[in-house]
Design a protein around this motif. Sequence first.
Motif, PDB file in Angstrom:
ATOM      1  N   ARG A 195      -6.834   6.792  29.662  1.00  0.00           N
ATOM      2  CA  ARG A 195      -5.449   6.959  29.225  1.00  0.00           C
ATOM      3  C   ARG A 195      -5.033   8.415  29.368  1.00  0.00           C
ATOM      4  NH1 ARG A 195      -3.104   2.807  26.429  1.00  0.00           N
ATOM      5  NH2 ARG A 195      -4.457   1.032  25.933  1.00  0.00           N
ATOM      6  N   SER A 196      -3.771   8.616  29.622  1.00  0.00           N
ATOM      7  CA  SER A 196      -3.258   9.973  29.782  1.00  0.00           C
ATOM      8  C   SER A 196      -3.138  10.665  28.432  1.00  0.00           C
ATOM      9  CB  SER A 196      -1.877   9.931  30.455  1.00  0.00           C
ATOM     10  OG  SER A 196      -1.941   9.309  31.713  1.00  0.00           O
ATOM     11  N   ARG A 197      -3.194  11.977  28.464  1.00  0.00           N
ATOM     12  CA  ARG A 197      -2.880  12.741  27.258  1.00  0.00           C
ATOM     13  C   ARG A 197      -1.426  12.485  26.881  1.00  0.00           C
ATOM     14  NH1 ARG A 197      -6.090  17.035  25.619  1.00  0.00           N
ATOM     15  NH2 ARG A 197      -7.884  17.508  26.951  1.00  0.00           N
ATOM     16  N   SER A 248       0.904   3.673  30.938  1.00  0.00           N
ATOM     17  CA  SER A 248       0.757   4.892  31.749  1.00  0.00           C
ATOM     18  C   SER A 248      -0.723   5.139  31.962  1.00  0.00           C
ATOM     19  CB  SER A 248       1.409   6.094  31.049  1.00  0.00           C
ATOM     20  OG  SER A 248       0.742   6.382  29.834  1.00  0.00           O
ATOM     21  N   GLY A 249      -1.040   6.162  32.742  1.00  0.00           N
ATOM     22  CA  GLY A 249      -2.444   6.503  32.967  1.00  0.00           C
ATOM     23  C   GLY A 249      -3.071   5.709  34.086  1.00  0.00           C
TER      24      GLY A 249
END
Length: 256
Positions: A137-139, A192-193
């Motif tokens: 997963r994105s920050r 996202s990610g």
Amino acid sequence: MNSLRFLGYLVLIGLFLSALAGCRHEPFMMAEDDDFMPIDTTVVDTTTVDTMGTDTVGVPCDSTKIYFERQILPILRSSCAFSGCHDATSAQDGVILDNYDDVIRTGDVRPFDLSGTDLYEVLVDEDEDDRMPPAPRSRLPASQINRIATWILEGAENLSCDVTNQGCQTTDVSFSAVVKPIIETNCQGCHSGGSPSGGIDLASYSGIKTRADNGQLLGSIDWQDGFSRMPQGSPQLDQCKIDQIAAWIADGALEN
């Protein structure tokens, strides 16, 4: 003479006893039919800010303040409080991030102290193995991290306000100023990610535009039949946000 003197003594004694009786105080007792009303602790004072996380009738929103239920909790629910992570059922590492009390308690939130708050520290941790949300997963976007930081520095309160009389701007709705922040806060944690939920990536305009054009974006957030209700596992977006996205889509879903 003696009779007169005796009579005088009797008069004096009578006066003394009368005075003594006049000085007696009856003990204070509450009669059963007295109009005594205990304080009603169930009544909400609608003239002050409600710290229980529900809308406070009559208290307008202040653009200079952070409102936990509207601006912080959606980020945590989207990015952290889902099955297998930090919802009430999974409670990974004992951390639950789907309501105010548990966020404060299990996220080790220390008002006015960023460096002492675990919830903030894991968001900015440079070690990819320790940071949250975890890879792939994105920050969180810097804007969301800054919002959480501001909330903590302002005392990490559970303020709420009344949006019913604030008006809802549904003309000339801007993607950058209105639509994108709504989706970032409520959707991008899952979508996202490297492995977006359901293969739906809403981290870019093109991804959002695709879902807007095929009806999936509005159908999901409006909880229409035949669509998965989004945000998943969270309350429905307030009607103003839904109406704004609907207006933006109706105007062509422009990147404005």
